[in-house]
Design an enzyme around this catalytic site. Sequence first.
Site, mmCIF file in Angstrom:
data_model
loop_
_atom_site.group_PDB
_atom_site.id
_atom_site.type_symbol
_atom_site.label_atom_id
_atom_site.label_comp_id
_atom_site.label_asym_id
_atom_site.label_seq_id
_atom_site.Cartn_x
_atom_site.Cartn_y
_atom_site.Cartn_z
ATOM 1 N N GLU A 82 0.838 -1.202 0.000
ATOM 2 C CA GLU A 82 0.000 0.000 0.000
ATOM 3 C C GLU A 82 0.874 1.253 0.000
ATOM 4 O O GLU A 82 0.613 2.207 -0.749
ATOM 5 C CB GLU A 82 -0.923 0.008 1.217
ATOM 6 C CG GLU A 82 -1.815 1.244 1.263
ATOM 7 C CD GLU A 82 -2.459 1.479 2.616
ATOM 8 O OE1 GLU A 82 -3.568 2.039 2.658
ATOM 9 O OE2 GLU A 82 -1.833 1.125 3.650
ATOM 10 N N TRP A 137 -8.440 -0.926 0.204
ATOM 11 C CA TRP A 137 -9.273 0.190 -0.266
ATOM 12 C C TRP A 137 -10.512 -0.268 -1.033
ATOM 13 O O TRP A 137 -11.284 0.572 -1.505
ATOM 14 C CB TRP A 137 -8.427 1.101 -1.158
ATOM 15 C CG TRP A 137 -7.474 1.946 -0.386
ATOM 16 C CD1 TRP A 137 -6.178 1.663 -0.059
ATOM 17 C CD2 TRP A 137 -7.752 3.220 0.184
ATOM 18 N NE1 TRP A 137 -5.634 2.681 0.677
ATOM 19 C CE2 TRP A 137 -6.580 3.649 0.839
ATOM 20 C CE3 TRP A 137 -8.887 4.051 0.204
ATOM 21 C CZ2 TRP A 137 -6.486 4.870 1.507
ATOM 22 C CZ3 TRP A 137 -8.801 5.270 0.870
ATOM 23 C CH2 TRP A 137 -7.626 5.669 1.512
ATOM 24 N N TYR A 150 -4.309 10.243 -0.762
ATOM 25 C CA TYR A 150 -2.913 10.263 -0.344
ATOM 26 C C TYR A 150 -1.857 10.488 -1.427
ATOM 27 O O TYR A 150 -1.245 11.543 -1.497
ATOM 28 C CB TYR A 150 -2.596 8.965 0.408
ATOM 29 C CG TYR A 150 -3.380 8.814 1.678
ATOM 30 C CD1 TYR A 150 -3.010 9.493 2.837
ATOM 31 C CD2 TYR A 150 -4.502 7.983 1.736
ATOM 32 C CE1 TYR A 150 -3.736 9.362 4.017
ATOM 33 C CE2 TYR A 150 -5.228 7.851 2.908
ATOM 34 C CZ TYR A 150 -4.840 8.533 4.053
ATOM 35 O OH TYR A 150 -5.564 8.402 5.201
ATOM 36 N N ARG A 173 12.957 23.426 9.186
ATOM 37 C CA ARG A 173 11.748 23.020 9.902
ATOM 38 C C ARG A 173 10.576 22.833 8.946
ATOM 39 O O ARG A 173 9.416 22.838 9.364
ATOM 40 C CB ARG A 173 11.420 24.062 10.973
ATOM 41 C CG ARG A 173 12.489 24.181 12.053
ATOM 42 C CD ARG A 173 12.078 25.146 13.156
ATOM 43 N NE ARG A 173 12.049 26.527 12.693
ATOM 44 C CZ ARG A 173 13.095 27.376 12.776
ATOM 45 N NH1 ARG A 173 14.242 26.959 13.285
ATOM 46 N NH2 ARG A 173 12.989 28.619 12.359
ATOM 47 N N CYS A 179 -6.542 10.253 6.789
ATOM 48 C CA CYS A 179 -6.447 10.094 8.246
ATOM 49 C C CYS A 179 -5.020 10.362 8.693
ATOM 50 O O CYS A 179 -4.787 11.213 9.545
ATOM 51 C CB CYS A 179 -6.893 8.690 8.649
ATOM 52 S SG CYS A 179 -8.626 8.339 8.278
ATOM 53 N N ARG A 228 -5.287 12.652 12.097
ATOM 54 C CA ARG A 228 -6.476 13.367 12.583
ATOM 55 C C ARG A 228 -7.515 12.411 13.142
ATOM 56 O O ARG A 228 -8.283 12.750 14.048
ATOM 57 C CB ARG A 228 -7.108 14.181 11.447
ATOM 58 C CG ARG A 228 -7.663 13.300 10.340
ATOM 59 C CD ARG A 228 -8.672 13.984 9.446
ATOM 60 N NE ARG A 228 -9.185 13.006 8.484
ATOM 61 C CZ ARG A 228 -10.305 12.330 8.638
ATOM 62 N NH1 ARG A 228 -11.066 12.507 9.707
ATOM 63 N NH2 ARG A 228 -10.688 11.452 7.734
ATOM 64 N N ASP A 274 -8.380 4.649 13.744
ATOM 65 C CA ASP A 274 -8.990 3.380 14.140
ATOM 66 C C ASP A 274 -7.870 2.532 14.751
ATOM 67 O O ASP A 274 -7.058 1.961 14.038
ATOM 68 C CB ASP A 274 -9.588 2.723 12.894
ATOM 69 C CG ASP A 274 -10.090 1.306 13.126
ATOM 70 O OD1 ASP A 274 -9.934 0.779 14.245
ATOM 71 O OD2 ASP A 274 -10.633 0.716 12.173
ATOM 72 N N ALA A 325 -15.114 -0.260 9.244
ATOM 73 C CA ALA A 325 -16.213 0.710 9.181
ATOM 74 C C ALA A 325 -16.041 1.566 7.942
ATOM 75 O O ALA A 325 -15.008 2.231 7.785
ATOM 76 C CB ALA A 325 -16.230 1.574 10.434
#
Length: 314
Positions: free
Chosen positions: A70, A92, A134, A176, A196, A216, A219, A313
Amino acid sequence: MLKRADSARHYEWQYLDLMREIWERGDQRVDRTGIGTRSVFGAQLRFDLSDGRMPLLTTKRVFWKTATREFLWFLTGDTNIRSLCAQGVEIWTDWPLDHYRKATGDQISRADFSARIVADVAFAEKWGDLGPVYGKQWVNWPVYEPAGEGLFSQRAQGVNQVADVIDSLRKNPGSRRHIVEGWNVAEVDQMALPPCHKTYQFHVSGNKLNGLLYQRSCDVALGLPFNLWGAALFVRLLAQQCDLEPGELVWMGGDTHLYLNHVDLVEAQLLREPDGDPRLAILRRPDSVFDYRIEDFEVTGYAPQGQLSAPVAV
């Protein structure tokens, strides 16, 4: 939430402590899926990545090759599940399958849907795309340029954040701004699932590369084991490409939750004790971070306890 890991404890106790904290003291909430969760906000885990160490869970089997496939798919910028399904990776598949079923009324099985995605290019183009998820943001963040009065056109090739970070790590290690971001506000609504594991930041200390992942939404039972592996792998690949040594992975969670229908998995896993010291060897250094293959990775010392499964889910 959780403090720096005690070096005398097995690294996996952090994960189990977090799982127990959520299950026993988390806030029970109604979530997007309608299943319900127990949730905490603002968790932190830290893992040593030196000498091939990886945060690979031992209290259940984690399919690290699937997680690696993945991650390598993310680096291609592809957003269609066809190449994943062709490798037997179904991470997916549930999202386009759910969309197909609702749109057509055809209650095709997951296996048959995946097989048709692989066999039928036109079907895959219509039903297998996830939107700009992504990898699209990582290696082709869209850039718009003026194209006449009040008009803008999208540049054919957008920003390759991964390539830019490697260049930055090599030329300006003290910066940074070593960041790879997946949360493109303008395109979130076009994604099958908003990112996520959204923000990666890298930090050079001496000759060591440290990585931080801010997630953020997490699961913990099903997603986090893969997310930890993927983030650690990201650090390892960048370190190799930039002639640095892997340092530490810091993981930070926003809404960090367990689904209520994962009760059997959670209670079984909390009865287990971690054991073992798995290590990852990268067997080849390609010319580019985008040229790694699954055959380039070897895990040793991994003897996990039995597989634990639970429904995803959607």
